[in-house]
Structure formats: structure tokens, C-alpha cells
Design an enzyme around this catalytic site. Structure first.
Site, PDB file in Angstrom:
ATOM      1  N   GLU A 134      -5.223  14.017  -0.828  1.00  0.00           N
ATOM      2  CA  GLU A 134      -4.135  13.094  -1.009  1.00  0.00           C
ATOM      3  C   GLU A 134      -4.566  11.649  -0.905  1.00  0.00           C
ATOM      4  O   GLU A 134      -5.296  10.836  -0.206  1.00  0.00           O
ATOM      5  CB  GLU A 134      -3.050  13.307  -0.114  1.00  0.00           C
ATOM      6  CG  GLU A 134      -1.844  12.439  -0.133  1.00  0.00           C
ATOM      7  CD  GLU A 134      -0.833  12.759   0.844  1.00  0.00           C
ATOM      8  OE1 GLU A 134      -0.627  13.888   1.210  1.00  0.00           O
ATOM      9  OE2 GLU A 134      -0.190  11.784   1.279  1.00  0.00           O
TER      10      GLU A 134
ATOM     11  N   GLU B 156       2.638   3.523  -0.545  1.00  0.00           N
ATOM     12  CA  GLU B 156       3.925   3.380  -0.240  1.00  0.00           C
ATOM     13  C   GLU B 156       4.342   2.281   0.016  1.00  0.00           C
ATOM     14  O   GLU B 156       3.753   1.204   0.526  1.00  0.00           O
ATOM     15  CB  GLU B 156       3.840   4.274   1.206  1.00  0.00           C
ATOM     16  CG  GLU B 156       3.311   5.910   1.216  1.00  0.00           C
ATOM     17  CD  GLU B 156       3.167   6.337   2.382  1.00  0.00           C
ATOM     18  OE1 GLU B 156       3.961   7.079   2.969  1.00  0.00           O
ATOM     19  OE2 GLU B 156       1.862   6.285   2.886  1.00  0.00           O
TER      20      GLU B 156
END
Ligand code: NAG
Ligand code: NAG
Ligand code: NAG
Ligand code: NAG
Ligand code: NAG
Ligand code: NAG
Length: 362
Positions: free
Chosen positions: A122, A126
Site C-alpha cells: 500500500e 491522506e
């Protein structure tokens, strides 16, 4: 998975702050050899969403509904339980992903860009709605969440009111995070636990918004998200204007050759990917027109006079058809509304059952 079950799953697994709403896999190739292959992009592609909705044959909605407007794909939290999310059907095996977007405002609201593989490698961006000065970058290898010390925040000017270009440049040697024209972070393969925590398997692109600061989340997650979400202060909207993706591998699909999850084990099947075929397929009226051979176009123009005499019939036909289409559309909207209402009831029931008591897990 149904929209709310993803959100619920994300809450249940919300051990620690990360983009949990999007970090799940339906089949992990490290546990079984039966996982479906990963359809490739195998090329580069630009998806412009300011004025055009995403092609549903390429982008799957995995939660809620994205609003497609002149500004782009709008991911909106209007109230509790909203967390619209989409993901690419295609995967890339090393490459570039540039997203031009504006993050959502709102304390506790998280806008996110995630690259995710089936074995939970991943790479993240964010954006916390309450933080107008920094964006978080992060990564995980093989879903290893034993430590959360990999997040690094970088300065960016007013990401909630300014469109920026957030780029990930990913090779087998290193991952770079770029904000506009500036490279802010590099992660070398060997620096990610000797490669063990280095994302290196085919990843798809996931975009979404979720309430990290929902009161049902663990205290740690709420704190990380910047505090509780005020559901009456919305709507909170993340807008994605454009997505550019380049796959450094050209092929039709990717598959795991064994259960190591190493990039050397990934097998590439040659051919034209479904995504590329779809991108190159003529779309809409002008697309069809341009795809026609020149002689056909001339023939059509020549018969335009004949067309005029048919126009009255055409108008009548069109209007009957449109009214039918309108009725069908209405029925579809109603069905969707009912489905969402049912999901909301289920969501509330589960919350009432205390399905989310997990504060001790942080
Ligand atoms: C892919 O890249 C080439 C050259 O870099 C460019 O000419 C082409 O327009 C790109 N295609 C898409 C779909 O972005
Ligand atoms: C995306 O949606 C299609 C149907 O439109 C489905 O066949 C496919 O499995 C979905 N892919 C993912 C990754 O959810
Ligand atoms: C935004 O994030 C940075 C980096 O974590 C932090 O130093 C800053 O205090 C945060 N600002 C707000 C308003 O939370
Ligand atoms: C997970 O990562 C941590 C470091 O972040 C490391 O100590 C641990 O050994 C890793 N676990 C596995 C199974 O690789
Ligand atoms: C986005 O940023 C990357 C890295 O600087 C750059 O290569 C790319 O051209 C930019 N894209 C757009 C559309 O400006
Ligand atoms: C796949 O394509 C590559 C590059 O075009 C070529 O070298 C290779 O031989 C091809 N493999 C097969 C099985 O056709």
C-alpha cells in the site's frame, strides 16, 4: 462488498490510523493460489473528470455514490455513514499516478488516495480536513501493520481550497512522493525492512473520503483524524479533477507466480488490456462519428437532406423514448434510495448492538 459493509469493516478493523476504508482485499495471493488475476492497464491514461463522469467499465464504485460535476468527481460526506469510494479495475506493475485534487474540509474528515495490491502492499496520501498545512504520506508492505512509524507529513498550501497535483512515482528500486513539481519523499527498496515492507506487487488506485473522526472509531483513530466529525457542518467534499496513470509494464494481466509476494514472482501475460481497449473504444456520438471511415461520413452528409424529412418522426420517437428512459431512470433512483435506506438501518442496528466497541484495541 456493499457500501456500508465496507465502512463497517473499516470501523471494525480500525486498529490504528490508516486509510482503512479502502485497505481491504477480497483474495490474498499470499494465502491461496486461487485468486483471480489482476487486469492490467499496460499503458498510460488520463482520466479527466471535470465535466465527464468516470467510465464505470474502468472505475468501480465500492461505497456510496460519487457526484460527477463540472469541477470533477465529488466525494461528499453529507451525513453519518457516507464514505463514497471508487477504485480502478486495472492494476499497474510499477508506474506513475498523478491525481489533481482538492481535499475536503472538516475536522475528522479524511480524503485519501491509496494504491493497494491484493496482498496488501500500500502507498498512501491522506488529507485531514482540519489540517490546512500538511498532507500525510505513508506505505505498508504485505499488510504489515505492526508499527505505524512510516507516516511522514509534508507541507502543502491550503489543500482544502487549492487543487494540487499529488504524484507517486513507483519502481522496484524506490517510491517517490511528489507535490506539484517538488519531490518530497523517497523510499528506497532496501530501506523498507530490506525490501520486506516495500510495496512491489501490482496495485490498483483507490480514491475516497471517510470519517476518521466518527465517534464509533477508536480514540486513537479519532485523535489522528483531528477530532470528531461535526455531521451538521457539512457537506464535506473532496474533488478529483484529473487522474493520470502510467503503467511501467505493458501487458494484459498480472498474476502471482508463488506466495512470496516479491516482484520477481509476478507473471505478466502479454496482450492488450481490457482497460486500454475500453479507453480506445469510441464513446458517445462524436466518438462514433470520428470513428467512422471518411466515405461513410460523406455518405451520411449526402443523405442529410433525406434526414430532414425524417426529422419529425425522429422527434416523436425521441420524445417517447426519452419519457420511457426517464421513467426507467426514476425507478433506478428509487431502487438505489431504498437500498441505501436499508443499509443505513442495518448500519444503525449494528452500531446500537455495540459492534464498534473497540477502544481497547488501539
Ligand atoms: C501516453 O503517453 C504518450 C507519450 O508520453 C502521449 O502521447 C499519449 O497522449 C499518452 N496517452 C494517454 C492516454 O494519456
Ligand atoms: C467491478 O465491477 C464489475 C462489474 O461492473 C465486476 O465484474 C468486477 O468484479 C468489479 N471489480 C472489482 C475490483 O470490484
Ligand atoms: C498539521 O499536521 C502537522 C504535521 O503533523 C502538524 O505539525 C500540525 O500541527 C497540524 N496542524 C493542525 C492544525 O492540526
Ligand atoms: C513488520 O514490520 C516491522 C517493522 O515495521 C518488522 O519489525 C516486522 O518484522 C515485520 N513483520 C513481518 C512479518 O515482516
Ligand atoms: C504532476 O506532477 C508530476 C510530477 O511533478 C508531473 O510529472 C506531471 O506532469 C504533473 N501533471 C500535471 C497534469 O501537471
Ligand atoms: C511478451 O512480450 C514481450 C515484449 O513484447 C516479449 O519479449 C515476450 O517474448 C512475449 N512473451 C510471450 C509469451 O509472448
Amino acid at each position: 462488498m456493499a457500501p456500508f459493509s465496507i465502512f463497517i469493516f473499516s470501523l471494525l478493523s480500525a486498529l490504528l490510523p490508516t486509510v482503512l476504508a479502502q485497505t481491504w482485499t477480497s483474495c490474498n495471493p499470499l494465502n491461496t493460489t486461487n485468486c483471480p488475476t489482476n487486469p492490467a492497464l499496460g499503458s498510460n491514461a488520463t482520466f479527466k473528470w471535470n465535466g465527464t463522469m468516470a467510465d464505470s467499465k474502468i472505475w468501480n464504485t465500492t461505497a456510496g455514490q460519487v457526484q460527477w460535476t463540472d469541477k470533477g468527481g465529488e466525494f461528499i460526506i453529507n451525513g453519518r455513514g457516507d464514505s463514497p469510494t471508487i477504485q480502478s479495475n486495472f492494476y499497474i506493475f510499477f508506474g506513475v499516478v498523478s491525481i489533481i485534487m482538492q481535499a475536503a474540509t472538516g475536522q475528522g474528515v479524511v480524503s485519501s488516495i491509496v494504491l493497494e495490491s491484493d496482498d496488501l502492499d500500500e502507498v498512501d496520501w491522506e488529507f485531514l480536513g482540519g489540517n490546512t498545512t500538511h498532507v500525510e504520506t505513508n506505505y505498508f508492505g504485505k499488510g504489515n501493520t505492526t508499527s505505524y512509524d512510516r507516516a511522514i507529513y509534508y507541507p502543502v498550501s491550503t489543500p482544502q481550497t487549492t487543487y494540487h497535483n499529488y504524484t507517486v512515482h513507483w519502481t522496484s528500486a524506490a517510491i517517490e512522493w511528489w507535490i506539484d513539481d517538488n519531490m518530497v519523499r523517497t523510499l528506497k527498496y532496501e530501506d523498507a525492512l530490506g525490501g520486506k515492507n516495500f510495496p512491489q506487487t501490482p496495485m490498483n488506485v483507490r480514491l475516497g473520503i471517510w470519517p476518521g473522526g466518527d465517534e464509533a472509531n477508536s480514540n486513537g483513530t479519532i485523535e489522528w483524524a483531528g477530532g470528531l466529525v461535526d455531521y451538521h457542518g457539512g457537506p464535506y467534499t473532496m474533488i478529483v479533477q484529473q487522474v493520470y496513470v502510467q503503467d511501467f509494464t505493458s501487458g494484459k494481466e498480472y498474476s502471482y507466480g508463488d506466495m512470496t509476494g516479491s516482484y520477481q514472482s509476478i507473471k505478466v501475460t502479454n496482450g492488450t488490456s481490457k482497460a486500454l481497449a475500453e479507453i480506445n473504444a469510441p464513446h458517445g456520438v462524436s466518438g462514433h462519428w470520428n470513428a467512422l471511415p471518411k466515405t461513410a461520413r460523406i455518405a451520411i452528409v449526402a443523405s442529410a437532406a433525406g434526414v430532414a424529412t425524417l426529422s419529425l418522426l425522429a422527434i416523436i420517437f425521441c420524445c417517447i423514448k426519452q419519457r420511457r428512459a426517464g421513467r426507467r431512470e426514476h425507478a433506478e433512483i428509487e431502487a438505489q434510495r431504498e437500498k441505501e435506506a436499508a443499509e443505513l438501518v442495518e448500519y444503525k442496528r449494528q452500531m446500537a448492538d455495540g459492534a464498534f466497541s473497540q477502544s481497547s484495541r488501539y
